[in-house]
Design a protein around this motif. Structure first.
Motif, mmCIF file in Angstrom:
data_model
loop_
_atom_site.group_PDB
_atom_site.id
_atom_site.type_symbol
_atom_site.label_atom_id
_atom_site.label_comp_id
_atom_site.label_asym_id
_atom_site.label_seq_id
_atom_site.Cartn_x
_atom_site.Cartn_y
_atom_site.Cartn_z
ATOM 1 N N GLU A 139 1.035 -1.168 0.041
ATOM 2 C CA GLU A 139 -0.002 -0.015 0.076
ATOM 3 C C GLU A 139 0.848 1.380 -0.139
ATOM 4 O OE1 GLU A 139 -2.560 -0.169 3.407
ATOM 5 O OE2 GLU A 139 -3.315 -1.947 3.013
ATOM 6 N N MET A 140 2.260 1.111 -0.025
ATOM 7 C CA MET A 140 3.264 2.297 0.242
ATOM 8 C C MET A 140 3.039 3.144 -1.031
ATOM 9 S SD MET A 140 7.054 2.775 1.240
ATOM 10 C CE MET A 140 7.560 2.411 -0.518
ATOM 11 N N ARG A 141 3.091 4.348 -0.836
ATOM 12 C CA ARG A 141 3.051 4.977 -2.053
ATOM 13 C C ARG A 141 3.941 6.298 -1.921
ATOM 14 N NH1 ARG A 141 -1.229 9.596 -2.302
ATOM 15 N NH2 ARG A 141 -1.744 9.634 -0.225
ATOM 16 N N VAL A 142 4.690 6.513 -3.097
ATOM 17 C CA VAL A 142 5.783 7.829 -3.047
ATOM 18 C C VAL A 142 4.683 9.060 -3.573
ATOM 19 C CG1 VAL A 142 7.741 8.895 -3.821
ATOM 20 C CG2 VAL A 142 7.655 6.577 -3.288
ATOM 21 N N ARG A 143 4.669 10.029 -2.952
ATOM 22 C CA ARG A 143 4.119 11.330 -3.334
ATOM 23 C C ARG A 143 4.671 12.538 -3.044
ATOM 24 N NH1 ARG A 143 1.808 13.352 1.058
ATOM 25 N NH2 ARG A 143 1.333 11.887 2.833
ATOM 26 N N ALA B 254 11.259 19.339 -6.074
ATOM 27 C CA ALA B 254 10.176 18.722 -5.283
ATOM 28 C C ALA B 254 10.433 17.906 -4.105
ATOM 29 C CB ALA B 254 9.199 18.062 -6.265
ATOM 30 N N LEU B 255 9.897 18.060 -2.847
ATOM 31 C CA LEU B 255 10.092 16.995 -1.752
ATOM 32 C C LEU B 255 8.995 16.136 -2.102
ATOM 33 C CD1 LEU B 255 11.901 16.789 0.580
ATOM 34 C CD2 LEU B 255 9.844 17.866 1.786
ATOM 35 N N TYR B 256 9.738 14.780 -1.698
ATOM 36 C CA TYR B 256 8.697 13.445 -1.816
ATOM 37 C C TYR B 256 8.620 12.783 -0.539
ATOM 38 C CZ TYR B 256 8.304 14.387 -6.865
ATOM 39 O OH TYR B 256 8.184 14.902 -8.125
ATOM 40 N N VAL B 257 7.649 12.256 -0.312
ATOM 41 C CA VAL B 257 7.448 11.116 0.893
ATOM 42 C C VAL B 257 7.120 9.814 0.395
ATOM 43 C CG1 VAL B 257 7.334 12.943 2.558
ATOM 44 C CG2 VAL B 257 5.052 11.968 1.513
ATOM 45 N N ALA B 258 7.731 8.846 1.100
ATOM 46 C CA ALA B 258 6.962 7.598 1.037
ATOM 47 C C ALA B 258 6.101 7.382 2.324
ATOM 48 C CB ALA B 258 8.190 6.359 1.245
ATOM 49 N N ASP B 259 4.614 7.193 1.632
ATOM 50 C CA ASP B 259 3.702 7.207 2.699
ATOM 51 C C ASP B 259 3.061 5.756 2.799
ATOM 52 O OD1 ASP B 259 1.494 8.019 4.511
ATOM 53 O OD2 ASP B 259 0.406 8.633 2.613
ATOM 54 N N VAL C 119 0.573 3.846 8.631
ATOM 55 C CA VAL C 119 1.662 4.211 9.547
ATOM 56 C C VAL C 119 1.927 5.881 9.402
ATOM 57 C CG1 VAL C 119 4.091 4.145 10.232
ATOM 58 C CG2 VAL C 119 2.839 2.144 9.721
ATOM 59 N N GLY C 120 1.936 6.292 8.148
ATOM 60 C CA GLY C 120 2.187 7.627 7.943
ATOM 61 C C GLY C 120 3.376 7.555 6.931
ATOM 62 N N VAL C 121 4.046 8.864 7.045
ATOM 63 C CA VAL C 121 5.392 9.029 6.337
ATOM 64 C C VAL C 121 6.430 8.502 6.899
ATOM 65 C CG1 VAL C 121 7.096 10.813 5.742
ATOM 66 C CG2 VAL C 121 4.534 11.221 5.534
ATOM 67 N N MET D 178 11.805 4.527 -3.345
ATOM 68 C CA MET D 178 11.976 6.033 -3.360
ATOM 69 C C MET D 178 12.888 6.148 -4.455
ATOM 70 S SD MET D 178 11.645 7.389 0.413
ATOM 71 C CE MET D 178 13.306 6.923 0.774
ATOM 72 N N MET D 179 13.897 5.293 -4.502
ATOM 73 C CA MET D 179 14.883 5.777 -5.695
ATOM 74 C C MET D 179 14.443 5.260 -7.072
ATOM 75 S SD MET D 179 17.555 7.339 -4.247
ATOM 76 C CE MET D 179 16.030 7.900 -3.296
ATOM 77 N N ARG D 180 13.747 4.092 -7.084
ATOM 78 C CA ARG D 180 13.105 3.901 -8.430
ATOM 79 C C ARG D 180 12.107 4.922 -8.796
ATOM 80 N NH1 ARG D 180 15.612 -0.262 -9.750
ATOM 81 N NH2 ARG D 180 16.143 -2.221 -8.461
ATOM 82 N N PHE D 181 11.167 5.517 -7.816
ATOM 83 C CA PHE D 181 10.427 6.563 -8.292
ATOM 84 C C PHE D 181 11.250 7.647 -8.837
ATOM 85 C CE2 PHE D 181 8.357 10.570 -7.475
ATOM 86 C CZ PHE D 181 6.871 10.185 -7.669
ATOM 87 N N ALA D 182 12.162 7.877 -8.127
ATOM 88 C CA ALA D 182 12.951 9.146 -8.705
ATOM 89 C C ALA D 182 13.544 8.963 -10.060
ATOM 90 C CB ALA D 182 13.862 9.547 -7.658
ATOM 91 N N VAL D 183 14.142 7.788 -10.242
ATOM 92 C CA VAL D 183 14.985 7.376 -11.343
ATOM 93 C C VAL D 183 13.912 7.584 -12.516
ATOM 94 C CG1 VAL D 183 16.103 5.663 -12.676
ATOM 95 C CG2 VAL D 183 16.733 6.185 -10.618
#
Length: 155
Positions: free
Chosen positions: A5-9, A57-62, A66-68, A108-113
């Motif tokens: 369920e984790m998402r990067v946003r 931009a600043l991104y979080v794994a959510d 649990v939250g961020v 997170m790194m795969r999202f950034a790439v």
């Protein structure tokens, strides 16, 4: 715990308490305590987040339950050299200690790439404190190569 369920946003103002807490975590690199005792909703944080654009931009794994649990900054820099090429710079990568070695950083790194590829950047780069040897091994597992020697001047 399942990370399905984790998402990067993009980070929101409501994430600042968790983000600033992550930035305050001590690490192997003896990070300067630039956060001090500031309130996470201090205008310095709110204004910095509000000023961010698509290029910075600043991104979080959510994780909804649990939250961020992670944060990173992704900045795109246009060069005149490299035929006007675009470089993606990843900085301030932090994963909550309780969630490390579980795929959060890799996600997170795969999202950034992937974002860099979408923007047609010709290079993704990052720096990591020399003392953070576990982080270096992590980045190398993801395909990053130690190609340059970085320098900083703290002001």
């Amino acid at each position: 715990m399942s990370f399905e369920e984790m998402r990067v946003r993009r980070a929101a103002v409501s994430d600042l308490r968790a983000v600033v807490a992550l930035f305050k975590l001590p690490n192997e690199g003896n990070r300067l305590d630039l956060e001090g005792g500031k309130d996470p909703f201090d205008p310095v944080y709110v204004e910095a987040l509000a000023s961010m654009t698509e290029d910075n931009a600043l991104y979080v794994a959510d994780l909804p339950s649990v939250g961020v649990i992670g944060v990173f900054q992704l900045t795109f820099v246009r060069h005149v050299g490299y035929q006007g090429g675009l470089v993606a710079q990843i900085e301030n990568v932090v994963v909550d200690r309780a969630h490390r070695s579980r795929g959060v950083g890799e996600t997170m790194m795969r999202f950034a790439v992937d974002r860099a590829r979408e923007r047609k950047a010709f290079r993704v780069q990052l720096t990591s404190n020399k003392a953070r040897t576990r982080a270096h091994a992590f980045y190398e597992r993801l395909g990053f190569v130690r190609s340059h020697e970085g320098m900083k001047l703290v002001l």
